[in-house]
Design an enzyme around this catalytic site. Structure first.
Site, mmCIF file in Angstrom:
data_model
loop_
_atom_site.group_PDB
_atom_site.id
_atom_site.type_symbol
_atom_site.label_atom_id
_atom_site.label_comp_id
_atom_site.label_asym_id
_atom_site.label_seq_id
_atom_site.Cartn_x
_atom_site.Cartn_y
_atom_site.Cartn_z
ATOM 1 N N SER A 113 98.258 126.031 108.669
ATOM 2 C CA SER A 113 97.233 124.989 108.738
ATOM 3 C C SER A 113 96.106 125.378 109.696
ATOM 4 O O SER A 113 94.936 125.095 109.439
ATOM 5 C CB SER A 113 97.839 123.669 109.210
ATOM 6 O OG SER A 113 98.821 123.233 108.299
ATOM 7 N N GLY A 133 92.253 107.286 102.977
ATOM 8 C CA GLY A 133 92.938 108.566 102.872
ATOM 9 C C GLY A 133 92.743 109.153 101.487
ATOM 10 O O GLY A 133 91.862 109.989 101.269
ATOM 11 N N THR A 186 93.433 117.828 111.769
ATOM 12 C CA THR A 186 94.053 119.038 112.300
ATOM 13 C C THR A 186 93.082 119.735 113.257
ATOM 14 O O THR A 186 91.906 119.903 112.917
ATOM 15 C CB THR A 186 94.416 119.996 111.138
ATOM 16 O OG1 THR A 186 95.242 119.295 110.224
ATOM 17 C CG2 THR A 186 95.136 121.245 111.642
ATOM 18 N N GLY A 192 84.869 120.415 97.418
ATOM 19 C CA GLY A 192 84.753 121.865 97.238
ATOM 20 C C GLY A 192 85.561 122.611 98.288
ATOM 21 O O GLY A 192 86.233 123.609 97.991
ATOM 22 N N ALA A 196 91.122 125.077 100.229
ATOM 23 C CA ALA A 196 92.294 124.944 101.085
ATOM 24 C C ALA A 196 93.547 124.680 100.246
ATOM 25 O O ALA A 196 94.610 125.231 100.520
ATOM 26 C CB ALA A 196 92.074 123.836 102.103
ATOM 27 N N GLY A 218 125.037 124.238 105.949
ATOM 28 C CA GLY A 218 125.959 123.278 106.543
ATOM 29 C C GLY A 218 125.359 122.643 107.783
ATOM 30 O O GLY A 218 124.153 122.408 107.853
ATOM 31 N N GLY A 219 126.205 122.409 108.763
ATOM 32 C CA GLY A 219 125.747 121.787 110.000
ATOM 33 C C GLY A 219 124.721 122.632 110.722
ATOM 34 O O GLY A 219 123.771 122.116 111.316
ATOM 35 N N GLU A 248 95.770 117.106 102.009
ATOM 36 C CA GLU A 248 94.991 117.823 100.984
ATOM 37 C C GLU A 248 95.261 117.253 99.593
ATOM 38 O O GLU A 248 95.354 117.978 98.617
ATOM 39 C CB GLU A 248 95.348 119.316 100.993
ATOM 40 C CG GLU A 248 95.156 119.961 102.332
ATOM 41 C CD GLU A 248 93.783 120.599 102.464
ATOM 42 O OE1 GLU A 248 93.060 120.648 101.465
ATOM 43 O OE2 GLU A 248 93.462 121.017 103.572
#
Ligand SMILES: Cc1cc2nc3c(=O)[nH]c(=O)nc-3n(C[C@H](O)[C@H](O)[C@H](O)COP(=O)(O)OP(=O)(O)OC[C@H]3O[C@@H](n4cnc5c(N)ncnc54)[C@H](O)[C@@H]3O)c2cc1C
Lengths: 404, 246
Positions: free
Chosen positions: A110, A156, A183, A257, A262, A359-360, A383
Site C-alpha cells: 500500500s 466511501g 493511507t 483514473g 492502483a 492449526g493453532g 479501492e
C-alpha cells in the site's frame, strides 16, 4: 509520526524461507525485465522487510524508513518515465513488483501503491510540467511522501457525493472539508485531494503539509494493515494556490483514473499474499507430523493445497493477461475490477485455508498467515469494495446500473 | 583500471537435483538458475567498488549460450559496464578457463575477479587455470581487498589465522565471503542494463582431458531419533552401533 512508548525494532534472525511457485510456467510469459525486477524486489524484501514486518505489524507502527528503501529499489511509479523519477518499465513489471511487496505485507504494498499510482500518477497524468518537475523526482526518490484523499466520512463507495469543496478566491482556492481512511496521511508531505468546485465539478489539488488550516490526524485501532499508517485529512479554510490545481482533469474520471492504476497493482499484489500463505502452508504440512505422518499426506490437507495452487494459477493468468492488455493501453476499468475482485477474494480464501493447515500455530505471528488474512480484509474493501466491483462487472455485461 | 569479472550461472540452492544421460549430466529441466552468489555478491561488487574508487571499466564475461543472458543482464544491472559472452556451452573448468584466457589476453586487464567457487560443482578451479594460462599471480579465496595504496593487500582466511598478501596489478583473485556486500539491482539499473553492450563472441576449439563418468546423489538422511534425556544408555548404544562414532 508520534508514538507514545517508542521502542526500537531490530531485525529478527528468523529467515524468510519463501520459495518460488510457478505451477504453469507463467514465468515463461514474462520478459527478462520482469524476472529481474521481481527477483530484485524479492531479495530486498527478504533482506530489509521480512525480518521486521511482524514486529511493526504487531506494534501497529509504520516502518517509515522503508520509503527510502522502496524508492532506492525503484518501487515508486516504476512504469512512469525515467525523467519524472519513474522506472520507465511496463505495466507487467509494475505488477510483479507489487506482487513481491504484497508477498511480504499488504501494508508495504500500500505504501508503494499510494505513492506511485495515487500520487505520482495523477501529477504525471493531470499535472502541469512545473508540477511534474516540482514534485515527481522528490516523490520518486522518497524525499517526499504523498497521500491521496478521495474517501470521506460519509462518502466511501459513493465518492461523487463528496462534501469537500473549494471556493474561488482570486489566485487561490479556499478548501474546506475532511477526508477519511487516507493511507500515509499523517506522515505525508503532500496530499492529492479531490474536492468540488462551486459549479459542482470535481477537481484535484496538491495540498502541502504546513498549509494553514490543514491537519492530518492518525486513525488508531486498526486490526488490518497495521504496518501501514492511516489517517484523516482535515481542511479548515485552507488557502491552496491555483498553481496547485491539477490543470488537465475535471470530474470523477480524475480520481477513478488513478484508482484504475492502483487496482491493477492490487490484482497482482494479492497474488503475492496468496503465494506467501500457500508457501507457508505447503512447508508446514510437510513438516508437521500427526498420526505418524506429515499432515500433507491426508487427503483433506491435499484438497486445500491443490485448490490453493489451482486458484493461484488462475489468478496469475488473469493478471498476466490484464498486464498485456494494460501494456497495449486496452485494459478497461471493468476488466481491472474483475481482476481486483477475483484475486483479492482468492487471496483471502487461501489465507483462511492456510490458517487451518497451520492449526493453532496459524494464529500466531510465528507465521505470516493471520497478518495476511487481516490485511486482506482491507484490500477487499479499499479501492472499491468487493461488491462494488461485482456491480461494475454487472453493469458492464448488462448495460444496466445497479448502483443507484 | 580495466577490470574483468568472470560470472557463471548456477541452479538456485532450493533446486531439486537430478541427472540425465546415464547420470553424466545435470538435469536442468524446471530448475531455476541464478547468478552464482560468490560471483555476484563478492567478485562483481568488489570490482564495481574498485571502479568507483579508481575509475575505469568493469567487464563481465560468461561462457555459455543465450539462456545465460538473463544473469549477464543482472550483472549489468548491478553496475558492470559491458559484457562478453563466449557463445558455447561451458564444458569443463579447463575449457571455460581457456575461453576466458583467450579473450582476456588481448585486453590487458588490471584485475580479473572470480567467485571462490560456483555453488553447483564447487570446483574452485577456473581462477587458478585462468591465472596460469595468462601467467598472472593468483590469490584464491580472498576475503578482503585493501586498495587504498598503489599496491593491493589481499586477505585470505586460513586455518587458525589470516594471511595477508601484498601484490601489484595485474593479478587474478577469487572472492570469498567478506570481500564485499550484496548489492541488489534497482529498476533503473535493470532498464539501463539494456543499453549496455553485450558482445557475443565465438569460442575457440579446445581439447578436453577430463570428462564426467557419473553423478550419484548422497544417501537420504535418516530422520532424527529422539531419545529420552534419562535414557543415556540408549544414546551411547545408538552412537556406538548405528552412528558408529564411538
Ligand atoms: C486501511 C484503509 C486505507 C485506505 N486508504 C485510502 C486512501 O488512501 N485514500 C482514499 O481515498 N480512501 C482510502 N480508503 C477508503 C476506502 O477506499 C473505502 O473504505 C472504500 O471505498 C469503502 O468505503 P466505506 O468504507 O465508506 O464503505 P461504504 O461505502 O459505506 O460501504 C459499506 C458496505 O456497503 C456496500 N455498498 C455501498 N454501496 C453499495 C451499493 N450501491 N450497492 C451494494 N452495496 C453497496 C459496500 O460494498 C460495503 O460492503 C482506505 C480504507 C482503509 C480501510
Amino acid at each position: 509520526m508520534s508514538h507514545a512508548n517508542d521502542t526500537v525494532i531490530t531485525k529478527s534472525d528468523k529467515t524468510d524461507r519463501y520459495q518460488h511457485h510457478d505451477y504453469y510456467g507463467v514465468d515463461q510469459l514474462l520478459s527478462e525485465d520482469h524476472l529481474l525486477a521481481r527477483d530484485a524486489v524479492r531479495d530486498w524484501v527478504k533482506q530489509e522487510v521480512s525480518p521486521i514486518i511482524e514486529e511493526y505489524a504487531e506494534q501497529a507502527k509504520c516502518p517509515v524508513h522503508l520509503f527510502k528503501g522502496l524508492a532506492d529499489i525503484g518501487a515508486f511509479g516504476p512504469s512512469l518515465p525515467l525523467k519524472y523519477g519513474g522506472g520507465g518499465m511496463d505495466e507487467i513489471a509494475y505488477g510483479v513488483i507489487m506482487q513481491e511487496l504484497e508477498r511480504c505485507d499488504s501494508g508495504l504494498r500500500s505504501m508503494a501503491s499510494v505513492q506511485g499510482s495515487l500520487v505520482m500518477y495523477p501529477i504525471y497524468k493531470y499535472g502541469s510540467e512545473e508540477q511534474r518537475m516540482k514534485y515527481l523526482p522528490k516523490l520518486g526518490s522518497g524525499e517526499f511522501i504523498g497521500c491521496f484523499g478521495l474517501t470521506e466520512p460519509d462518502h466511501g463507495s459513493n465518492p461523487s457525493g463528496m462534501l469537500t469543496n473549494v471556493v474561488d478566491d482570486g489566485d487561490a482556492y479556499i478548501l474546506n472539508g475532511s477526508k477519511m481512511w487516507i493511507t500515509n496521511s499523517p506522515i505525508a508531505d503532500i496530499a492529492v485531494v479531490w474536492a468540488k468546485r462551486e459549479d459542482g465539478r470535481i477537481i484535484g489539488l496538491i495540498v502541502e503539509k504546513g498549509m494553514k488550516g490543514f491537519s492530518a490526524p492518525e486513525i488508531h485501532g486498526k486490526w488490518s494493515l497495521r504496518a501501514s499508517i492511516t489517517g484523516e485529512l482535515v481542511f479548515e479554510d485552507v488557502r491552496v494556490p491555483k498553481a496547485n490545481v491539477l490543470p488537465n482533469v475535471e470530474g470523477l474520471k480524475g480520481p477513478l483514473g488513478c484508482l484504475s492504476k492502483a487496482r491493477y497493482g492490487i490484482a497482482w499484489g494479492a497474488i503475492g499474499a496468496a503465494l506467501d500463505c500457500y508457501d507457508s502452508a505447503l512447508r508446514y504440512s510437510q513438516e508437521r507430523i500427526q498420526f505418524g505422518k506429515p499432515i500433507a499426506q491426508f487427503q483433506l490437507t491435499q484438497k486445500k493445497l491443490a485448490e490453493m495452487i489451482t486458484e493461484i494459477t488462475k489468478a496469475q493468468l488473469l493478471a498476466w493477461r490484464l498486464g498485456s492488455l494494460a501494456n497495449d493501453g486496452k485494459a478497461s476499468p471493468a476488466q481491472i475490477s474483475m481482476a481486483k475482485r477475483n484475486n483479492v477474494h482468492m487471496a483471502l480464501e487461501i489465507a483462511r485455508e492456510a490458517r487451518q493447515i497451520h492449526g493453532g500455530m496459524g494464529i500466531t505471528n510465528e507465521y505470516p498467515i493471520m497478518r495476511h488474512m487481516m490485511n486482506l480484509e482491507t484490500v477487499l474493501t479499499y479501492e472499491g469494495t468487493h461488491d462494488i466491483h461485482l456491480l461494475i462487472t454487472g453493469m458492464d455485461v448488462t448495460g444496466l446500473n445497479a448502483f443507484k | 583500471m580495466k577490470l574483468l569479472v568472470c560470472i557463471s550461472k548456477t541452479p538456485d540452492t532450493t533446486a531439486k537435483i537430478s541427472f540425465k544421460d546415464d547420470n553424466t549430466q545435470f538435469n536442468g529441466d524446471g530448475v531455476n538458475f541464478i547468478l552464482n552468489p560468490y560471483d555476484e555478491w563478492y567478485a562483481l561488487v568488489r570490482a564495481i567498488e574498485l571502479k568507483e574508487q579508481k575509475g575505469g571499466t568493469v567487464t563481465v564475461i560468461n561462457v555459455g549460450d543465450s539462456s545465460n543472458d538473463i544473469i549477464i543482464r543482472k550483472a549489468l544491472a548491478i553496475g558492470a559496464d559491458e559484457a562478453v559472452r563466449v557463445d558455447q556451452p561451458a564444458k569443463s573448468s579447463i575449457d571455460t578457463a581457456k575461453q576466458i584466457a583467450e579473450y582476456a589476453k588481448s585486453q590487458s586487464f588490471d584485475v580479473i575477479f572470480l567467485g571462490k567457487e560456483t555453488i553447483d560443482y564447487n570446483g574452485a578451479e577456473v581462477g587458478a587455470m585462468v591465472a596460469e594460462l595468462l601467467e598472472l599471480p593468483y590469490v584464491s579465496f580472498a576475503s578482503n581487498m585493501d586498495s587504498s595504496a598503489e599496491h593491493f593487500v589481499l586477505t585470505r582466511d586460513i586455518e587458525g589465522g589470516v594471511e595477508e598478501i601484498k601484490l601489484n596489478a595485474p593479478f587474478v583473485v577469487s572472492a570469498a565471503k567478506g570481500m564485499a556486500e550484496q548489492r541488489i539491482p534497482n529498476m533503473r539499473g535493470i532498464m539501463m542494463a539494456k543499453r549496455k553492450p553485450l558482445n557475443v563472441i565465438p569460442g575457440i576449439e579446445t581439447s578436453s582431458h577430463t570428462g564426467v563418468k557419473s553423478f550419484t546423489l548422497p544417501a537420504e538422511k535418516d530422520g532424527v531419533k529422539m531419545i529420552d534425556p534419562d535414557n543415556m544408555d540408549e544414546l551411547v548404544r545408538l552412537l556406538k552401533e548405528e552412528a558408529k562414532v564411538l
